[in-house]
Design an enzyme around this catalytic site. Structure first.
Site, short mmCIF file in Angstrom:
data_model
loop_
_atom_site.label_atom_id
_atom_site.label_comp_id
_atom_site.label_asym_id
_atom_site.label_seq_id
_atom_site.Cartn_x
_atom_site.Cartn_y
_atom_site.Cartn_z
N GLN A 1 0.76 -1.19 0.09
CA GLN A 1 -0.06 0.13 -0.05
C GLN A 1 0.89 1.47 0.09
O GLN A 1 1.71 1.43 1.13
CB GLN A 1 -0.76 0.07 1.27
CG GLN A 1 -1.44 1.22 1.57
CD GLN A 1 -2.46 1.76 0.41
OE1 GLN A 1 -2.48 2.39 -0.28
NE2 GLN A 1 -3.78 1.04 0.53
N LEU B 1 -20.44 0.52 -1.62
CA LEU B 1 -21.14 0.58 -2.82
C LEU B 1 -19.90 0.03 -3.91
O LEU B 1 -20.34 -0.52 -4.95
CB LEU B 1 -21.25 2.09 -3.58
CG LEU B 1 -22.34 2.71 -2.64
CD1 LEU B 1 -22.75 4.01 -2.96
CD2 LEU B 1 -23.69 1.68 -2.54
N GLY C 1 -8.86 -0.45 -1.54
CA GLY C 1 -9.86 -0.31 -1.14
C GLY C 1 -9.68 -0.31 0.42
O GLY C 1 -10.62 -0.60 1.17
N GLU C 2 -8.38 -0.02 1.03
CA GLU C 2 -8.01 0.12 2.42
C GLU C 2 -9.14 1.00 3.02
O GLU C 2 -9.67 0.80 4.30
CB GLU C 2 -6.84 0.27 2.72
CG GLU C 2 -6.28 0.33 4.24
CD GLU C 2 -4.98 -0.06 4.44
OE1 GLU C 2 -4.42 0.09 5.72
OE2 GLU C 2 -4.19 0.02 3.42
N ARG C 3 -9.26 2.29 2.46
CA ARG C 3 -10.05 3.21 3.19
C ARG C 3 -11.45 2.61 3.51
O ARG C 3 -12.33 2.86 4.63
CB ARG C 3 -10.24 4.47 2.50
CG ARG C 3 -8.92 5.33 2.64
CD ARG C 3 -9.09 6.78 1.96
NE ARG C 3 -9.84 7.69 2.66
CZ ARG C 3 -11.08 7.99 2.15
NH1 ARG C 3 -11.70 7.64 1.08
NH2 ARG C 3 -11.91 8.76 2.86
N GLU D 1 -5.57 3.64 -8.01
CA GLU D 1 -6.70 3.94 -7.49
C GLU D 1 -6.55 5.17 -6.34
O GLU D 1 -7.36 5.84 -6.53
CB GLU D 1 -7.14 2.71 -6.61
CG GLU D 1 -8.60 3.12 -6.03
CD GLU D 1 -8.91 1.87 -4.99
OE1 GLU D 1 -9.92 1.52 -5.06
OE2 GLU D 1 -8.19 1.75 -4.09
N ASN D 2 -5.35 5.04 -5.63
CA ASN D 2 -5.30 6.10 -4.78
C ASN D 2 -4.97 7.53 -5.30
O ASN D 2 -5.55 8.59 -5.18
CB ASN D 2 -4.13 5.77 -3.70
CG ASN D 2 -4.47 5.13 -2.83
OD1 ASN D 2 -5.45 5.26 -2.18
ND2 ASN D 2 -3.66 4.00 -2.42
N ARG E 1 -8.52 8.80 -6.88
CA ARG E 1 -9.49 9.22 -5.79
C ARG E 1 -8.61 10.26 -5.06
O ARG E 1 -9.29 10.94 -4.17
CB ARG E 1 -9.58 8.03 -4.77
CG ARG E 1 -10.39 6.87 -5.26
CD ARG E 1 -10.56 5.83 -4.43
NE ARG E 1 -11.23 4.59 -4.78
CZ ARG E 1 -12.49 4.68 -4.91
NH1 ARG E 1 -13.40 5.67 -4.26
NH2 ARG E 1 -13.02 3.37 -5.52
#
Length: 321
Positions: free
Chosen positions: A61, A84, A102-104, A136-137, A140
């Protein structure tokens, strides 16, 4: 003109054969009856679910800092709507699962008290895990500038690729990656300030433009103490690089004095840190001159206030004792 999308996107990364296709176990194919790893269940729509308490952080991560306020906001949303977007995971083969992306969401789900979250089960190489989490990070906007730069560097090291190749992998311009990696040249305390948001990338670039390390520290103190804008920071960086304050390529040898003494140098650095401006000591411990630079009336008032307040505090302390 249509707005250009950010990079290739996480979905594109997952689907395109950049280095190795993600593999899915045969039991996770489209067969009506599927053998799933222990802990994963499926519903009538084919969605996979898992208890968020079984999810472990991705060892690759890139993000190390999680904003508690934003995480609390996400937790409130998860309480109302659930998770979601599926969390991408990999079977750790010990009854738990590594989070690839998707850690958050997984943290928010645990904080919200959810007992199951939607997941996608994948298997990637170590490099691919980093790529997926990184993209992803970035999409986002979850990574701070230091984490992003460190992730680019880690990609280059793990796979032995160039800045250009990293840029292609994550859908960025090469100059963007290069400028990001350059931030890592800052001293540790400045990197910490950048990671926490005390300074911005614009401030960091202005600091990096300064030739003399002592001047760089002077400007850093002003940014924190005076709340300089990026534009003000850039202007003062130019001033510090000029007017004889920049480090000279062929400095003349100074006459023998106590300046070579580490304690004398430490004294000068201590004055710089306290006053937040350029300070020059000339002479020795017995006799010499202190030169303090200021660059505006406000700067002079600030330095005066520091010296006078400190002197007053010391006098009060002496009287009490």
């Amino acid at each position: 003109m249509a707005r250009q999308a950010l990079g290739k996107g996480l979905d594109a990364l997952m689907q395109e054969n950049l280095s190795e296709e993600p593999t899915v176990s045969p039991e996770l194919s489209s067969n009506p009856v599927r053998k799933l790893p222990k802990g994963i269940t499926t519903d009538q729509d084919g969605t996979l679910w898992v208890d968020p308490n079984l999810l472990k952080p991705n060892p690759h991560q890139p993000r190390q800092y999680f904003d508690e306020i934003k995480l609390a906001e996400l937790t409130d949303s998860v309480k109302q709507e659930g998770v979601l977007s599926p969390i991408i995971i990999e079977d750790a083969e010990d009854g738990t699962f590594f989070i690839i992306a998707g850690e958050r969401r997984s943290r928010a789900a645990r904080a919200a008290g959810l007992t199951k979250v939607p997941v996608q089960l994948r298997k990637y190489t170590d490099v691919r895990k980093l790529e997926v989490a990184l993209i992803e990070n970035i999409q986002r906007t979850d990574l701070n500038p230091v984490e992003e730069a460190q992730a680019y560097g880690q990609l280059m090291q793990m796979e032995g690729i160039t800045q250009e190749q990293v840029a292609q992998r994550v859908g960025k311009n090469r100059s963007t990656v290069a400028n990001s990696l350059r931030l890592l040249k800052l001293p540790e305390d400045m990197l910490t300030a950048l990671a926490s948001g005390s300074i911005t990338s614009g401030h960091a670039r202005a600091l990096l433009s300064i030739i003399n390390p002592a001047d760089q520290r002077v400007l850093f103190g002003r940014i924190l103490g005076q709340g300089l804008s990026v534009r003000q920071c850039e202007q003062q960086a130019q001033e510090l690089n000029g007017g004889g304050r920049a480090a000279k390529k062929n400095p003349k040898k100074e006459k023998p004095n106590d300046f070579a003494d580490p304690n004398y140098k430490a004294l000068e650095q201590g004055l710089i840190g306290t006053l937040g401006t350029k300070v020059k000591l000339s002479g020795n411990f017995d006799k010499g001159t202190i030169t303090i630079d200021y660059f505006s009336k406000e700067d002079l008032d600030r330095i005066y206030s520091i010296i006078v307040n400190k002197k007053t505090a010391e006098s009060d302390s002496a009287e009490k004792s």
